[in-house]
Design a protein around this motif. Structure first.
Motif, mmCIF file in Angstrom:
data_model
loop_
_atom_site.group_PDB
_atom_site.id
_atom_site.type_symbol
_atom_site.label_atom_id
_atom_site.label_comp_id
_atom_site.label_asym_id
_atom_site.label_seq_id
_atom_site.Cartn_x
_atom_site.Cartn_y
_atom_site.Cartn_z
ATOM 1 N N UNK A 1 6.278 -6.926 4.984
ATOM 2 C CA UNK A 1 5.897 -5.733 5.603
ATOM 3 C C UNK A 1 5.001 -5.668 6.554
ATOM 4 N N UNK A 2 5.436 -4.638 7.792
ATOM 5 C CA UNK A 2 4.916 -4.472 9.071
ATOM 6 C C UNK A 2 4.539 -3.359 9.292
ATOM 7 N N UNK A 3 3.193 -2.632 9.629
ATOM 8 C CA UNK A 3 3.074 -1.466 10.152
ATOM 9 C C UNK A 3 3.925 -0.775 11.120
ATOM 10 N N UNK A 4 4.436 -1.496 11.815
ATOM 11 C CA UNK A 4 5.569 -1.204 12.676
ATOM 12 C C UNK A 4 6.923 -0.552 12.197
ATOM 13 N N UNK A 5 7.082 -1.212 10.858
ATOM 14 C CA UNK A 5 8.377 -0.824 10.519
ATOM 15 C C UNK A 5 8.078 0.511 9.586
ATOM 16 N N UNK A 6 8.574 1.511 9.799
ATOM 17 C CA UNK A 6 8.309 3.019 9.075
ATOM 18 C C UNK A 6 8.393 2.574 7.591
ATOM 19 N N UNK A 7 9.621 1.908 6.935
ATOM 20 C CA UNK A 7 9.461 1.932 5.571
ATOM 21 C C UNK A 7 8.553 1.154 4.880
ATOM 22 N N UNK A 8 7.584 0.328 5.801
ATOM 23 C CA UNK A 8 6.488 -0.580 5.144
ATOM 24 C C UNK A 8 5.181 0.191 5.314
ATOM 25 N N UNK A 9 5.189 1.244 6.000
ATOM 26 C CA UNK A 9 3.664 2.065 6.079
ATOM 27 C C UNK A 9 3.067 2.475 4.897
ATOM 28 N N UNK A 10 3.948 3.156 4.012
ATOM 29 C CA UNK A 10 3.263 3.673 2.597
ATOM 30 C C UNK A 10 2.782 2.623 1.604
ATOM 31 N N UNK A 11 3.597 1.586 1.765
ATOM 32 C CA UNK A 11 3.206 0.353 0.859
ATOM 33 C C UNK A 11 1.796 -0.072 1.385
ATOM 34 N N UNK A 12 1.908 -0.514 2.614
ATOM 35 C CA UNK A 12 0.673 -1.155 3.493
ATOM 36 C C UNK A 12 -0.697 -0.098 3.153
ATOM 37 N N UNK A 13 -0.369 1.233 3.293
ATOM 38 C CA UNK A 13 -1.622 2.033 3.464
ATOM 39 C C UNK A 13 -2.173 2.102 2.038
ATOM 40 N N UNK A 14 -1.266 2.072 0.777
ATOM 41 C CA UNK A 14 -1.698 2.322 -0.340
ATOM 42 C C UNK A 14 -2.557 1.002 -0.749
ATOM 43 N N UNK A 15 -1.934 -0.102 -0.297
ATOM 44 C CA UNK A 15 -2.594 -1.350 -0.514
ATOM 45 C C UNK A 15 -3.898 -1.664 0.140
#
Length: 272
Positions: free
Chosen positions: A52-66
């Motif tokens: 997961x990388x913040x630069x990948x749109x599909x990763x942002x929700x998972x990163x933000x939640x964690x």
């Protein structure tokens, strides 16, 4: 603003705030390995799945939640500011990039014209006055950071505290900040506190440095590059990095930290 520069394993075992020129390639590969049991084939910065990388749109929700949940082990890594800015110069300014070109296209020609920098070429064996050119680059780096001209500061020579602060300001919290100079000790503690699908022996991990062999080698000891003016500029740019991360400003040749990072102090000062 979110969490730019943040990577997280797909298993959610750990969160890492990338700080350029601080072993980020190696850290990313270790994170990838702990999920998949293998290293990424290529430069981990180029990966578009498996991490997961913040630069990948599909990763942002998972990163933000964690990140905002404050339960996932979260860390970053820092490096001696003298060594880091030297590494930035030799890699990004004097070196040839993986694509066979100079970094950022017309940046180096611009520096040659505006600041009188000479970086040689592969054809002449990168034969140039390293000390004089580095000191002129340092003036350029200061100008970008202090006045944002002739361009905005690049991530590779922006201060570590600046990178680390954005994460705190947006709601993140670090459990560990360790030193590149004590890499195995620091990464071992991170892995110890993370529940990973695959274990990894740090002694067997190669150092992933994609710029190695594509430019000049440093010809002098660190202190030879920093005269009184250069050290003044370094202090102007990286004062917080020296103080917060306990590096020795007085002795450029002492790359080791002279104390431990106080996480409470880092969060208090960089979270303002």
């Amino acid at each position: 603003m979110g969490f730019p520069g943040v990577w997280m394993t797909e298993s959610g075992s750990m969160i890492y705030r990338v700080v350029p020129k601080c072993a980020c390639s190696t850290i990313g590969q270790i994170m990838f390995y702990t999920d998949h049991g293998r290293f990424f084939d290529g430069d981990i910065h180029d990966s578009t799945n498996g991490l997961h990388k913040w630069s990948q749109d599909e990763s942002q929700k998972a990163i933000e939640s964690a990140v905002l949940g404050h339960e996932t082990p979260t860390f970053t890594c820092v490096r001696n500011p003298y060594s880091r800015i030297l590494s930035s110069f030799f890699d990004k300014i004097a070196g040839i990039q993986r694509n066979g070109r100079r970094y950022r296209g017309n940046l180096v020609p611009q520096l040659i014209q505006r600041y009188g920098i000479d970086v040689g070429s592969p054809e002449n064996g990168f034969d140039f006055d390293q000390v004089a050119s580095f000191r002129r680059f340092l003036l350029f780096a200061r100008d970008t950071i202090r006045w944002r001209r002739p361009m905005d500061p690049d991530i590779h020579w922006s201060s570590m505290s600046g990178h680390i602060a954005t994460f705190i300001a947006n709601g993140g919290q670090y459990n560990r900040i360790f030193f590149t100079e004590k890499f195995n000790d620091g990464m071992k503690q991170v892995l110890k506190n993370a529940e990973t699908p695959n274990s990894i022996d740090l002694k067997d991990v190669p150092r992933f440095n994609e710029s190695e062999g594509h430019g000049p080698k440093r010809a002098h000891k660190v202190s030879d590059y920093f005269d009184d003016l250069s050290r003044h500029l370094v202090w102007e740019i990286y004062k917080d990095d020296f103080q917060l991360f306990r590096y020795d400003f007085d002795d450029p040749d002492n790359k080791m930290p002279i104390g431990e990072v106080d996480l409470d102090e880092v969060h208090a000062k960089l979270g303002r």
